[in-house]
Write a protein that holds these residues in place. Structure first.
Motif, PDB file in Angstrom:
ATOM      1  N   GLN A   1       9.240  13.619 -19.748  1.00 35.01           N
ATOM      2  CA  GLN A   1      10.537  13.416 -20.381  1.00 35.01           C
ATOM      3  C   GLN A   1      10.789  11.930 -20.579  1.00 35.01           C
ATOM      4  OE1 GLN A   1      13.807  15.816 -19.079  1.00 35.01           O
ATOM      5  NE2 GLN A   1      12.441  17.432 -18.374  1.00 35.01           N
TER       6      GLN A   1
ATOM      7  N   GLY B   1      16.119  26.976 -24.004  1.00 34.24           N
ATOM      8  CA  GLY B   1      15.705  25.731 -24.627  1.00 34.24           C
ATOM      9  C   GLY B   1      14.265  25.437 -24.230  1.00 34.24           C
TER      10      GLY B   1
ATOM     11  N   ASP C   1       9.684  24.500 -19.857  1.00 34.93           N
ATOM     12  CA  ASP C   1       8.707  23.494 -20.266  1.00 34.93           C
ATOM     13  C   ASP C   1       7.605  24.244 -21.011  1.00 34.93           C
ATOM     14  OD1 ASP C   1       6.434  21.750 -20.347  1.00 34.93           O
ATOM     15  OD2 ASP C   1       7.377  20.544 -18.771  1.00 34.93           O
TER      16      ASP C   1
ATOM     17  N   ILE D   1      16.067  26.329 -19.288  1.00 34.62           N
ATOM     18  CA  ILE D   1      15.162  25.305 -19.809  1.00 34.62           C
ATOM     19  C   ILE D   1      13.733  25.632 -19.392  1.00 34.62           C
ATOM     20  CG2 ILE D   1      14.579  22.861 -19.798  1.00 34.62           C
ATOM     21  CD1 ILE D   1      17.539  22.299 -19.231  1.00 34.62           C
TER      22      ILE D   1
ATOM     23  N   SER E   1      10.958  13.026 -26.027  1.00 37.22           N
ATOM     24  CA  SER E   1      10.984  14.445 -25.677  1.00 37.22           C
ATOM     25  C   SER E   1      12.315  15.065 -26.096  1.00 37.22           C
ATOM     26  CB  SER E   1      10.729  14.642 -24.185  1.00 37.22           C
ATOM     27  OG  SER E   1      11.713  13.996 -23.424  1.00 37.22           O
ATOM     28  N   ARG E   2      12.235  16.351 -26.459  1.00 32.11           N
ATOM     29  CA  ARG E   2      13.414  17.058 -26.936  1.00 32.11           C
ATOM     30  C   ARG E   2      13.425  18.484 -26.403  1.00 32.11           C
ATOM     31  NH1 ARG E   2      14.932  12.771 -27.652  1.00 32.11           N
ATOM     32  NH2 ARG E   2      15.537  11.711 -29.550  1.00 32.11           N
ATOM     33  N   MET E   3      14.614  19.082 -26.468  1.00 31.40           N
ATOM     34  CA  MET E   3      14.775  20.493 -26.149  1.00 31.40           C
ATOM     35  C   MET E   3      15.172  21.201 -27.440  1.00 31.40           C
ATOM     36  SD  MET E   3      17.128  22.437 -23.312  1.00 31.40           S
ATOM     37  CE  MET E   3      18.701  22.108 -24.076  1.00 31.40           C
TER      38      MET E   3
ATOM     39  N   LEU F   1      11.316  22.719 -23.864  1.00 31.73           N
ATOM     40  CA  LEU F   1      11.003  21.291 -23.798  1.00 31.73           C
ATOM     41  C   LEU F   1       9.702  21.045 -24.548  1.00 31.73           C
ATOM     42  CD1 LEU F   1      11.714  20.375 -20.070  1.00 31.73           C
ATOM     43  CD2 LEU F   1      13.120  19.870 -22.062  1.00 31.73           C
TER      44      LEU F   1
ATOM     45  N   PRO G   1      16.748  16.427 -23.687  1.00 32.82           N
ATOM     46  CA  PRO G   1      16.832  17.317 -22.515  1.00 32.82           C
ATOM     47  C   PRO G   1      18.024  16.953 -21.623  1.00 32.82           C
ATOM     48  CG  PRO G   1      14.601  16.463 -22.789  1.00 32.82           C
ATOM     49  CD  PRO G   1      15.471  15.724 -23.753  1.00 32.82           C
TER      50      PRO G   1
END
Length: 166
Positions: free
Chosen positions: A87, A104, A75, A73, A91-93, A106, A47
């Motif tokens: 995060q 993106g 969530d 972004i 954690s990734r986007m 999350l 992220p």
């Protein structure tokens, strides 16, 4: 010499039945294991720092500049009414491959490529009671773990997902 060649020649290949595999990107959202088709994801990255956008729903965390592109972004956990993604290093986007959206998502963790035998696909999701269920198109069961097939394209078309104003 011909007889000796025939005796030592390898046999014809055997007919082997090949199972058809379904492949996707596996990820974790809270305690749910999900997988999305490969063509639904453009990129996966940690992220990035985000600029806050005022007047939007709390699940929209902001916008970020990723290589010159503004990415919204979201969530994903919070979108479905769950606790927000914490995060950390895992954690990734996941940037969605959706026409007209630079978004993106999350997620708690990306688990890499997952391959499933299509014959083992489980369509019955009646035992699952979760708001994510509306975005699932099926599921795979492997090692007693249910992997929901998450449809990012239907999420991108959802009016509730597109309406971000608070």
């Amino acid at each position: 010499m011909q007889q000796q060649s025939l005796e030592n020649a390898p046999g014809l290949p055997q007919e082997v039945e090949v199972t058809k595999l379904w492949s996707g990107v596996g990820f974790r959202l809270g305690n749910m294991m999900l997988v999305t088709p490969l063509d639904h994801v453009l990129e996966i990255l940690p992220p990035p720092p985000a600029a806050v956008v005022p007047g939007v729903k709390p699940w929209l965390k902001g916008i970020a500049n990723v290589r010159g592109n503004l990415i919204t972004i979201v969530d994903l956990s919070e979108y479905f009414g769950k606790p927000p993604v914490f995060q950390d290093d895992k954690s990734r986007m996941m940037i969605m491959n959706a026409s007209g959206l630079n978004t993106g998502l999350l997620v708690n963790e990306v688990l890499g490529l997952r391959h499933f035998d299509e014959d083992l696909e489980r369509q019955d999701l009646s035992g699952v009671d979760d708001p994510v269920l509306g975005q699932l198109t099926g599921a795979f069961l492997r090692d007693n773990v249910l992997w929901g097939v998450f449809d990012m394209k239907s999420l991108a078309e959802s009016p509730s997902f597109r309406h971000v104003a608070a």
